[in-house]
Design an enzyme around this catalytic site. Structure first.
Site, PDB file in Angstrom:
ATOM      1  CD  GLU A  70      41.723  40.948  41.264  1.00  0.00           C
ATOM      2  OE1 GLU A  70      42.301  39.917  41.647  1.00  0.00           O
ATOM      3  OE2 GLU A  70      41.191  41.060  40.154  1.00  0.00           O
ATOM      4  CG  ASP A  90      39.718  35.444  32.626  1.00  0.00           C
ATOM      5  OD1 ASP A  90      38.578  35.699  32.166  1.00  0.00           O
ATOM      6  OD2 ASP A  90      40.341  36.271  33.326  1.00  0.00           O
ATOM      7  CD  GLU A 113      42.107  33.175  36.058  1.00  0.00           C
ATOM      8  OE1 GLU A 113      41.699  34.228  35.506  1.00  0.00           O
ATOM      9  OE2 GLU A 113      41.993  32.966  37.279  1.00  0.00           O
ATOM     10  CE  LYS A 166      37.466  37.426  35.267  1.00  0.00           C
ATOM     11  NZ  LYS A 166      38.565  38.165  34.595  1.00  0.00           N
ATOM     12  CG  HIS A 224      44.989  42.991  38.719  1.00  0.00           C
ATOM     13  ND1 HIS A 224      44.220  41.906  39.047  1.00  0.00           N
ATOM     14  CD2 HIS A 224      44.423  43.537  37.622  1.00  0.00           C
ATOM     15  CE1 HIS A 224      43.234  41.790  38.173  1.00  0.00           C
ATOM     16  NE2 HIS A 224      43.336  42.779  37.301  1.00  0.00           N
ATOM     17  CE  LYS A 234      40.142  35.094  39.189  1.00  0.00           C
ATOM     18  NZ  LYS A 234      41.458  35.364  38.594  1.00  0.00           N
ATOM     19  CD  GLU A 282      43.716  37.170  40.599  1.00  0.00           C
ATOM     20  OE1 GLU A 282      43.208  36.684  41.633  1.00  0.00           O
ATOM     21  OE2 GLU A 282      43.077  37.306  39.545  1.00  0.00           O
ATOM     22  CB  SER A 304      43.527  41.721  33.429  1.00  0.00           C
ATOM     23  OG  SER A 304      44.011  40.665  32.644  1.00  0.00           O
ATOM     24  CB  SER A 348      36.285  35.225  38.538  1.00  0.00           C
ATOM     25  OG  SER A 348      37.186  36.306  38.692  1.00  0.00           O
ATOM     26  CG  HIS A 349      36.879  39.279  42.125  1.00  0.00           C
ATOM     27  ND1 HIS A 349      37.585  39.979  43.074  1.00  0.00           N
ATOM     28  CD2 HIS A 349      37.813  38.508  41.487  1.00  0.00           C
ATOM     29  CE1 HIS A 349      38.868  39.656  43.026  1.00  0.00           C
ATOM     30  NE2 HIS A 349      39.033  38.766  42.069  1.00  0.00           N
ATOM     31  NE  ARG A 350      36.641  41.172  35.099  1.00  0.00           N
ATOM     32  CZ  ARG A 350      36.564  41.290  33.778  1.00  0.00           C
ATOM     33  NH1 ARG A 350      35.405  41.055  33.161  1.00  0.00           N
ATOM     34  NH2 ARG A 350      37.612  41.601  33.061  1.00  0.00           N
ATOM     35  CB  SER A 351      40.704  44.322  38.814  1.00  0.00           C
ATOM     36  OG  SER A 351      40.377  44.858  37.546  1.00  0.00           O
ATOM     37  CG  ASP A 367      44.964  35.067  36.591  1.00  0.00           C
ATOM     38  OD1 ASP A 367      45.330  34.713  35.446  1.00  0.00           O
ATOM     39  OD2 ASP A 367      44.153  36.000  36.786  1.00  0.00           O
TER      40      ASP A 367
END
Length: 423
Positions: free
Chosen positions: A205, A315, A288, A340, A155, A391, A164, A43, A367-370, A242
């Site tokens: 995730e 985001d 988000e 990110k 996701h 997250k 999310e 995303s 934040s991480h990524r998927s 999110d």
């Protein structure tokens, strides 16, 4: 000098979705060797820094050998012999070598892999934990884990439009206990879904991806799980959402279509009304991307209405880019930015985005990524940036757990000196 860069090599490896990504190894004159591996998002905002893909038959066009070659044949030649502690200078040189705002020539994946590895090598050589190398000797705030517990949107392959739903253990006394709270609720939700005959498979995730009868049923299941696990919603554990509204805005504007749940077409005002009803009923503390990246007006109206009650995070609309964050600050678009590393492409520019948020009195949400990797750089970075929340996925999937486990290590390293607070 021991922190002089001696050698740089790059390797095509796989991320958590089985797609290629870039891993870069850095060796210093004193013998220090380390590596970093970059993540990849599904995303994504249209203004994100650009990953370089090979677009050849292998890996369905997603190979990254060209990015790896750019590391070894272009970047390495310019920064070998430099002091690895000159992070901003090294990042600036790579940006100049690329020559584009989007990092599309060398690839943001190539540039970030080097940027992260250089920082890790410097910390290792100096004998300093990465979080203290990046954040200073006083870096001690462990982020509240916003754990993904239920997935939808892009996701997951299910009937939930919002991407999310996260658990936020605000009432825990420390990170280790907060992690325990949300892990217990994760397993409780699994039992609830199983009892109702719903799927307990997980999304990218690690959150569960059941076919709910509506988007609201997803959040009702979560409240039920919080209570059944023995916690008080809104006191011990709250909720973050999110929407990832880009995924159900076909033209990335103020028109929306809830295609997965079948809720149909909506306007910005419809989404604001829906959000208002949820905020009245459920303990939501963060929202988000409630609107698409093209719906600046809708985003601002959402923030104007709810921004004094909850954290409103941008985001896709900001993509960790100071140019867009500045615009958001001027327009009152949000009161927080998602951060990110691979959206902007260097460690230095990510830190600049965080500083801009601080100066404006905004929050920032790491934040991480998927498409993640087992690299735990993000955990140290979150502590270094003193943001208060992070997250990085659910209570399953090794690439997510690795980051939580690193935060447990950091809390232990700080030996009672750590802080755990939302604000």
């Amino acid at each position: 000098m021991k922190t002089i860069i001696k050698n740089i090599e790059s390797l095509e490896v796989l991320d958590s979705r089985g797609n290629p990504t870039v891993r870069t190894y850095v060796e210093l004159e004193d013998g220090t060797k380390t590596f970093s591996t970059v993540p990849s998002g599904a995303s994504t905002g249209m203004n994100e820094a650009v990953e370089l893909r090979d677009n050849e038959e292998r890996y369905g066009g997603k190979g990254v050998k060209s990015a790896c070659m750019n590391v070894e044949n272009i970047i390495a030649k310019e920064i070998k012999g430099m002091n690895s502690t000159k992070q901003m200078e090294i990042d600036s040189i790579m940006n100049e070598l690329d020559g584009t705002e989007s990092k599309s020539n060398l690839g943001a994946n190539a540039i970030l892999s080097v940027s992260m590895a250089v920082a890790k090598a410097s910390a290792l050589s100096l004998g300093i934990p990465l979080f203290q190398y990046l954040g200073g000797s006083n870096a001690c705030r462990i982020p509240v884990p916003c754990m993904n517990i239920l997935n939808g949107g892009e996701h997951a392959d299910n009937s939930v439009d919002f991407q999310e739903f996260m658990l936020v253990p605000l009432g825990a006394p420390c990170f280790a206990e907060g992690l325990r709270y949300v892990a217990e609720i994760f397993h409780t939700l699994k039992a609830i879904l199983k009892d109702k005959g719903l799927a307990t498979s997980v999304g990218d995730e690690g959150g569960f991806a059941p076919n709910c009868s509506s988007n609201e049923e997803a959040i009702e299941f979560i409240v039920m799980a919080i209570e059944k696990a023995g916690y008080k919603p809104g006191i011990d554990v709250s909720i973050a959402v999110d929407s990832a509204a880009n995924s159900f805005s076909p033209n990335l504007d103020n028109h929306y279509n809830m295609i997965w749940s079948g809720a149909g077409e909506m306007s910005s005002d419809d989404l604001i009304d829906l959000s208002s009803s949820w905020l009245d009923k459920y303990p939501i503390v963060l929202w988000e991307d409630p609107m698409s990246e093209g719906d600046w007006d809708g985003f601002s109206r959402f923030t104007q209405k709810f921004g004094d009650k909850i954290e409103v995070v941008g985001d896709d609309i900001f993509v960790t880019n100071t140019k867009f964050i500045k615009k958001g600050i001027e327009l009152g678009t949000a009161n927080s930015a998602l951060i990110k590393l691979n959206q902007i492409g260097t460690v230095s520019e990510t830190i600049q985005a965080v500083r801009l948020c601080r100066e404006a009195g905004w929050r920032y949400f790491l934040s991480h990524r998927s498409g993640e990797t087992e690299d735990t750089f993000l955990s140290d970075f979150a502590v270094a940036m003193d943001g208060g929340h992070l997250k990085t996925g659910s209570a399953c999937r090794g690439e997510r757990i690795a980051k939580y486990n690193r935060l447990l290590e950091i809390e232990r390293i700080l030996a009672g000196k750590s802080e755990y607070r939302w604000k």
